[in-house]
Design a protein around this motif. Structure first.
Motif, short mmCIF file in Angstrom:
data_model
loop_
_atom_site.label_atom_id
_atom_site.label_comp_id
_atom_site.label_asym_id
_atom_site.label_seq_id
_atom_site.Cartn_x
_atom_site.Cartn_y
_atom_site.Cartn_z
N ILE A 126 4.95 2.90 -4.84
CA ILE A 126 6.11 3.61 -4.28
C ILE A 126 6.37 4.89 -5.07
CG2 ILE A 126 8.62 3.49 -4.05
CD1 ILE A 126 8.27 0.53 -3.26
N LYS A 127 6.31 4.82 -6.40
CA LYS A 127 6.51 6.01 -7.23
C LYS A 127 5.46 7.07 -6.92
CE LYS A 127 8.68 3.83 -11.26
NZ LYS A 127 8.48 3.50 -12.70
N SER A 128 4.20 6.62 -6.77
CA SER A 128 3.11 7.56 -6.47
C SER A 128 3.32 8.25 -5.13
CB SER A 128 1.79 6.79 -6.47
OG SER A 128 0.71 7.63 -6.16
N ILE A 129 3.73 7.49 -4.11
CA ILE A 129 3.97 8.08 -2.79
C ILE A 129 5.17 9.02 -2.81
CG2 ILE A 129 4.59 7.55 -0.39
CD1 ILE A 129 3.06 4.90 -0.71
N GLU A 130 6.22 8.64 -3.54
CA GLU A 130 7.42 9.50 -3.62
C GLU A 130 7.09 10.83 -4.29
OE1 GLU A 130 10.17 6.99 -5.63
OE2 GLU A 130 11.09 6.24 -3.78
N ASN A 131 6.28 10.77 -5.36
CA ASN A 131 5.89 12.02 -6.04
C ASN A 131 5.06 12.91 -5.12
OD1 ASN A 131 7.15 11.21 -8.39
ND2 ASN A 131 5.30 10.30 -9.27
N LYS A 132 4.15 12.30 -4.38
CA LYS A 132 3.32 13.08 -3.44
C LYS A 132 4.18 13.64 -2.31
CE LYS A 132 -0.80 14.55 -2.43
NZ LYS A 132 -1.54 15.42 -3.35
N LEU A 133 5.16 12.88 -1.87
CA LEU A 133 6.05 13.33 -0.80
C LEU A 133 6.89 14.53 -1.26
CD1 LEU A 133 7.02 12.70 2.07
CD2 LEU A 133 8.72 11.16 1.08
N LYS A 134 7.38 14.48 -2.48
CA LYS A 134 8.14 15.61 -3.03
C LYS A 134 7.27 16.86 -3.10
CE LYS A 134 11.42 12.95 -5.83
NZ LYS A 134 11.81 12.57 -7.21
N GLU A 135 6.02 16.65 -3.54
CA GLU A 135 5.08 17.78 -3.66
C GLU A 135 4.84 18.42 -2.29
OE1 GLU A 135 0.34 18.23 -4.43
OE2 GLU A 135 1.39 16.70 -5.61
N LYS A 136 4.62 17.60 -1.26
CA LYS A 136 4.35 18.12 0.09
C LYS A 136 5.59 18.80 0.68
CE LYS A 136 0.10 16.59 0.71
NZ LYS A 136 -1.03 17.50 0.97
N GLU A 137 6.77 18.22 0.46
CA GLU A 137 8.00 18.81 1.00
C GLU A 137 8.30 20.16 0.33
OE1 GLU A 137 10.77 15.67 0.35
OE2 GLU A 137 10.51 14.82 2.36
N LYS A 170 3.20 10.77 7.66
CA LYS A 170 2.37 9.62 7.24
C LYS A 170 2.85 9.06 5.90
CE LYS A 170 -1.81 11.05 9.71
NZ LYS A 170 -3.18 11.59 9.56
N LEU A 171 3.21 9.96 4.99
CA LEU A 171 3.69 9.51 3.68
C LEU A 171 5.01 8.74 3.81
CD1 LEU A 171 2.90 12.64 1.50
CD2 LEU A 171 1.93 10.37 1.19
N LYS A 172 5.90 9.22 4.68
CA LYS A 172 7.17 8.51 4.89
C LYS A 172 6.92 7.13 5.50
CE LYS A 172 10.26 12.49 5.32
NZ LYS A 172 11.10 13.31 6.23
N TYR A 173 5.93 7.08 6.41
CA TYR A 173 5.58 5.80 7.02
C TYR A 173 5.02 4.84 5.97
CZ TYR A 173 3.26 2.47 10.16
OH TYR A 173 2.85 1.34 10.80
N ALA A 174 4.12 5.36 5.10
CA ALA A 174 3.55 4.53 4.03
C ALA A 174 4.62 4.09 3.04
CB ALA A 174 2.45 5.30 3.31
N LEU A 175 5.55 5.00 2.72
CA LEU A 175 6.64 4.67 1.79
C LEU A 175 7.53 3.58 2.36
CD1 LEU A 175 8.10 5.40 -0.85
CD2 LEU A 175 9.39 7.10 0.44
N ASN A 176 7.83 3.68 3.64
CA ASN A 176 8.66 2.66 4.29
C ASN A 176 7.96 1.30 4.28
OD1 ASN A 176 10.99 1.84 5.90
ND2 ASN A 176 9.54 1.67 7.58
N ASN A 177 6.65 1.30 4.54
CA ASN A 177 5.88 0.05 4.53
C ASN A 177 5.89 -0.60 3.15
OD1 ASN A 177 5.27 0.19 7.20
ND2 ASN A 177 3.16 0.89 6.92
N GLN A 178 5.71 0.23 2.10
CA GLN A 178 5.70 -0.31 0.74
C GLN A 178 7.08 -0.86 0.35
OE1 GLN A 178 3.14 -0.83 -1.28
NE2 GLN A 178 1.71 0.05 0.20
N LYS A 179 8.15 -0.20 0.80
CA LYS A 179 9.50 -0.70 0.50
C LYS A 179 9.78 -2.02 1.22
CE LYS A 179 11.73 3.67 -0.67
NZ LYS A 179 12.75 4.68 -0.31
N ILE A 180 9.30 -2.12 2.47
CA ILE A 180 9.44 -3.39 3.20
C ILE A 180 8.65 -4.49 2.50
CG2 ILE A 180 8.84 -4.57 5.36
CD1 ILE A 180 9.42 -1.90 6.80
N LYS A 181 7.44 -4.13 2.04
CA LYS A 181 6.60 -5.09 1.32
C LYS A 181 7.30 -5.57 0.04
CE LYS A 181 2.05 -5.51 -0.86
NZ LYS A 181 0.79 -4.78 -1.20
N LEU A 182 7.93 -4.62 -0.69
CA LEU A 182 8.63 -4.99 -1.92
C LEU A 182 9.81 -5.91 -1.63
CD1 LEU A 182 8.82 -4.54 -4.99
CD2 LEU A 182 10.28 -2.58 -4.52
#
Length: 463
Positions: free
Chosen positions: A99-110, A192-204
């Motif tokens: 989740i941290k890795s995806i959030e960092n990548k999402l910030k970079e892309k935004e 796609k990153l938001k979708y992956a982040l949401n999936n990981q949060k649901i998994k957690l």
């Protein structure tokens, strides 16, 4: 100092020995173990009550077993449940890192999307400026870009074109063929990153309790089911393979107050005598080729020894039973822990180990690089790695010093490496760090030197 080892005996092929009783015991032992595991799981996570009497007595009375088999079954079932709980902790840590890795990548892309929008605004200002009369045009307009874009605009040199790494592009082409294209790709990536982040949060959120164990392995069951559906195997073969996978191992825990380290299995020289779950006495001539003498010494010193046997199949498809013994191997109590003369420090890298020998003041005495193969077949890589670690162990023993090595947690790095470079990801997943650590610990036990594990990050901060 002691180190637990597990050694195996010679093979007993079923077509040469009458061991059907052992096969029945394997099935009964594992069926009871799975039943007890399910009782413990349902009690802890589903709120179902356990039997009125203790589980030990429940196993004894319901299945007509003695204390030793009942105790071993209960220990095995509790061990599986404990393993589930520890794995759940690891899954939570791993998911949080992802989740941290995806959030960092999402910030970079935004952030990059914001800069592209700023670039588009500047480009529109430049286009509007060029529509004015030459006398009214602003010659100091600049195009704000992002780091690593290699894009620049100079009104005085070429006011109608943008300079990129591929040459000059017209303003219109740059806007529609470059910036808008990049913007669309970025928006798709962000989605796609938001979708992956949401999936990981649901998994957690769903990791509130461990999954119930699929005995035999869910992956193996899926593979066999696919083979069955494709008619590559028949139903009897499927049932046989699944049966051999589920009911393949029996272990009876040791006791230090037993004469032979175990109340069920008794090893006297090479004669192994044991009673089955039904009370039948079996005697076999068993040979333990590796550390067999140390096993006999452990029996003499009345150390607890866990005996058991496994059902296996060789490359020719022949089924055999092999006996195993797990015990604490007595090591030399005179381990070298002295650092007054200095240490030998190593840096473990991809394909080689860098070694330095320093004195007590930190002055360099010697350095060396030990290479090992990592891109060949698994057997060649393992042989090469063993030779390299053996060379390292002999060097440390000869220098009469202790060993210092870095303490890395590669699992965290692997969880973070999703958006890293491909060569870095490949290196990280090819890197056999756990095997290297295992071999180094074995060499330390064999050559009687201690190991210091150093956290590289703490050392950097200290410096």
């Amino acid at each position: 100092m002691q180190k637990q080892v597990t050694i195996c005996s010679n093979r007993f092929y079923l077509n040469e020995y009458d061991l059907n009783t052992l096969l029945l015991d394997l099935e009964d032992f594992n069926k009871i173990k799975y039943h007890i595991y399910n009782l413990l799981y349902d009690n802890k996570y589903n709120g179902k009550a356990l039997p009125n009497e203790s589980l030990h007595l429940y196993i004894k009375h319901k299945f007509n077993l003695d204390d030793y088999y009942a105790n071993s079954i209960l220990r095995e079932a509790k061990g599986i449940l404990k393993s589930n709980e520890e794995l759940l902790k690891d899954y939570k840590i791993s998911t949080k890192e992802k989740i941290k890795s995806i959030e960092n990548k999402l910030k970079e892309k935004e952030l990059k999307l914001i800069k592209i929008n700023i670039c588009l605004e500047d480009l529109k200002n430049i286009q509007a400026n060029l529509k004015l009369d030459i006398s009214k045009q602003n010659t100091n307009l600049k195009l704000r870009t992002w780091v690593g874009s290699n894009i620049s605009y100079d009104y005085k040199k070429n006011k109608d074109h943008i300079k990129t790494k591929d040459g000059y592009i017209g303003l219109y082409s740059f806007e529609y063929n470059y910036l808008y294209k990049k913007k669309r790709l970025l928006k798709a990536n962000i989605s796609k990153l938001k979708y992956a982040l949401n999936n990981q949060k649901i998994k957690l959120n769903n990791l509130n309790k461990p999954k119930r164990v699929c005995f035999g392995g869910s992956k193996f069951v899926r593979e066999q089911t696919l083979l069955l559906n494709d008619k590559l195997i028949d139903l009897k073969t499927f049932q046989k393979n699944l049966h051999n996978k589920k009911y393949k191992e029996l272990i009876v825990s040791g006791r230090c107050d037993a004469k032979y380290g175990n109340f069920v299995f008794k090893l006297n020289n090479n004669l192994l005598t044991f009673s089955t779950m039904k009370g039948k006495i079996i005697s076999l001539e068993v040979n333990f080729p590796y550390l067999g003498n140390e096993l006999l010494e452990a029996i003499k010193s009345k150390m607890p020894i866990a005996f058991g046997y496994k059902l296996k199949v060789d490359k020719l498809g022949r089924t055999y039973i092999i006996f195993s013994a797990s015990f604490d191997r007595a090591l030399n109590k005179y381990f070298n822990t002295d650092i007054s003369t200095g240490i030998v420090a190593i840096d473990i890298n991809f394909g080689h180990i860098d070694l330095t020998n320093i004195d007590s003041n930190g002055n360099l005495i010697d350095y060396k690089t030990i290479n090992y193969k990592i891109t060949n077949s698994s057997k060649e890589n393992e042989t090469s790695l063993r030779k390299a670690i053996c060379e390292l162990g002999n060097y440390v023993k000869k220098s009469n010093k202790i060993l210092a090595k870095e303490n890395l947690n590669l699992q965290k790095l692997k969880d973070k490496c999703k958006y890293q470079r491909k060569d870095y990801n490949k290196m990280l997943h090819y890197f056999p760090f756990s095997k290297i650590e295992e071999y180094i610990n074995n060499e330390a036990c064999k050559n009687n030197f201690s190991i210091i594990n150093v956290d590289p990050l703490l050392y950097i901060y200290y410096r």
